[in-house]
Design a protein around this motif. Sequence first.
Motif, short mmCIF file in Angstrom:
data_model
loop_
_atom_site.label_atom_id
_atom_site.label_comp_id
_atom_site.label_asym_id
_atom_site.label_seq_id
_atom_site.Cartn_x
_atom_site.Cartn_y
_atom_site.Cartn_z
N VAL A 14 49.04 44.91 48.52
CA VAL A 14 48.93 45.09 47.07
C VAL A 14 48.18 43.89 46.50
CG1 VAL A 14 50.19 45.36 44.90
CG2 VAL A 14 51.11 46.37 47.00
N GLU A 15 47.10 44.15 45.78
CA GLU A 15 46.33 43.10 45.10
C GLU A 15 46.61 43.18 43.60
OE1 GLU A 15 42.26 42.29 46.78
OE2 GLU A 15 42.60 44.30 47.64
N VAL A 16 46.83 42.01 42.99
CA VAL A 16 47.25 41.94 41.59
C VAL A 16 46.27 41.05 40.82
CG1 VAL A 16 49.14 41.41 40.01
CG2 VAL A 16 49.65 42.15 42.36
N ARG A 17 45.82 41.54 39.65
CA ARG A 17 44.95 40.76 38.76
C ARG A 17 45.58 40.73 37.36
NH1 ARG A 17 39.41 40.32 40.50
NH2 ARG A 17 39.13 41.27 42.56
N LEU A 18 45.53 39.56 36.75
CA LEU A 18 46.11 39.38 35.41
C LEU A 18 45.13 38.63 34.53
CD1 LEU A 18 48.49 39.38 33.36
CD2 LEU A 18 49.26 37.24 34.45
N ARG A 19 44.88 39.17 33.31
CA ARG A 19 44.01 38.50 32.35
C ARG A 19 44.54 38.72 30.94
NH1 ARG A 19 38.61 36.87 32.01
NH2 ARG A 19 38.03 37.82 34.01
N GLY A 20 44.56 37.64 30.15
CA GLY A 20 44.90 37.75 28.74
C GLY A 20 43.68 38.16 27.92
N GLN A 21 43.91 38.50 26.67
CA GLN A 21 42.80 38.95 25.84
C GLN A 21 41.87 37.81 25.46
OE1 GLN A 21 44.66 40.99 22.53
NE2 GLN A 21 44.49 42.98 23.55
N ASN A 22 42.44 36.67 25.03
CA ASN A 22 41.61 35.57 24.55
C ASN A 22 42.13 34.20 24.96
OD1 ASN A 22 39.63 37.11 22.84
ND2 ASN A 22 41.52 37.72 21.77
N GLU A 23 43.24 33.77 24.35
CA GLU A 23 43.74 32.41 24.51
C GLU A 23 44.87 32.27 25.52
OE1 GLU A 23 42.50 29.60 22.92
OE2 GLU A 23 40.90 31.03 22.48
N MET A 24 45.35 33.36 26.04
CA MET A 24 46.48 33.31 26.97
C MET A 24 46.08 32.58 28.26
SD MET A 24 48.59 36.50 28.62
CE MET A 24 49.56 36.31 30.10
N ALA A 25 46.90 31.60 28.67
CA ALA A 25 46.74 30.92 29.96
C ALA A 25 47.77 31.54 30.91
CB ALA A 25 46.98 29.42 29.82
N PRO A 26 47.33 32.46 31.77
CA PRO A 26 48.28 33.32 32.49
C PRO A 26 49.00 32.64 33.64
CG PRO A 26 46.04 33.78 33.19
CD PRO A 26 45.93 32.78 32.07
N ARG A 27 50.20 33.12 33.89
CA ARG A 27 50.96 32.75 35.09
C ARG A 27 51.45 34.03 35.75
NH1 ARG A 27 54.65 27.61 33.16
NH2 ARG A 27 55.69 29.26 31.97
N LEU A 28 51.34 34.07 37.05
CA LEU A 28 51.67 35.28 37.81
C LEU A 28 52.55 34.89 38.99
CD1 LEU A 28 51.12 38.34 38.26
CD2 LEU A 28 49.12 37.64 39.60
N GLU A 29 53.67 35.57 39.12
CA GLU A 29 54.60 35.27 40.20
C GLU A 29 54.93 36.56 40.95
OE1 GLU A 29 58.81 32.81 40.77
OE2 GLU A 29 58.22 33.55 38.80
N LEU A 30 54.86 36.52 42.29
CA LEU A 30 55.25 37.65 43.13
C LEU A 30 56.56 37.30 43.84
CD1 LEU A 30 51.86 38.69 44.80
CD2 LEU A 30 52.79 39.35 42.56
N LEU A 31 57.49 38.25 43.85
CA LEU A 31 58.79 38.05 44.49
C LEU A 31 59.05 39.19 45.46
CD1 LEU A 31 59.17 37.58 41.09
CD2 LEU A 31 61.10 36.31 42.00
N ASP A 32 59.78 38.88 46.55
CA ASP A 32 60.09 39.94 47.51
C ASP A 32 61.25 40.79 47.01
OD1 ASP A 32 62.46 38.52 48.02
OD2 ASP A 32 61.76 37.69 49.91
N GLY A 33 61.73 41.70 47.87
CA GLY A 33 62.79 42.62 47.45
C GLY A 33 64.08 41.94 47.10
N ASP A 34 64.30 40.71 47.61
CA ASP A 34 65.50 39.93 47.27
C ASP A 34 65.22 38.97 46.12
OD1 ASP A 34 67.09 41.11 49.27
OD2 ASP A 34 66.27 39.74 50.78
#
Length: 233
Positions: free
Chosen positions: A34-54
């Motif tokens: 699974v590939e994940v991409r995250l982008r805000g509209q303008n000023e958002m400084a994004p953070r992305l966290e992936l967690l397993d089933g637990d």
Amino acid sequence: MALEPTSTITGCMSRGDKDMYVVTVPSDAGGTVVEVRLRGQNEMAPRLELLDGDRNRIEYESGSKGAEIMSWAHVAAGTSIYVRVDQIHGVDEGYTLTLSSGPVAEPGEPNDTWETATPLTLGTPTQGIMSAVANNKDQIVDWYRFEATESGTVEVTADMTGEAAPKVEVLNGDRKRVKYNSAGRGARARFDVPVEPGTYYIRVSTGHALKPAGGEQVPPHLVKPYSITVTPQ
């Protein structure tokens, strides 16, 4: 909120807000990337966290204002991961979360134990994927078996790819070690093994730790399979 492994969703982020999604992959034997991409509209400084089933963290990425960040995970068949969206600065704006996915083509799976070892045809290369897998720590080990019809010697060759460093152990029908060999990352392990008539097992693993998830691009060892060959001498 549940998301399909291949999907796009728009959300809204405000100060102190965190959004959590659950992604369940199909039951393909080799698992799913699974590939994940995250982008805000303008000023958002994004953070992305992936967690397993637990809900243990397996990957974390962050970016500057207006940046797009990416990550990936190799997920065990029929299991789930969680995707948490957050931001560094407290702005009120929307974001776009895009998921793409595909099966890991490894026809030998499941072969995580000697009981489920993949049969080998002497002299014919067999391909496999060496990878750590979210929700199944045992899948990083591959087992194979072959039949020796007469006394003699066979040559065992494991051509590894990417960051994986081959560790190859040959065992007899009682699962007692006959021979062992290893090599560096992305290298070839090749050695001769004395055999008598009977069943033999090969346990393939990696001497270099691999992660079930990461940032940016999917690594080569998940894209290009390794090969294992047993050749009578």
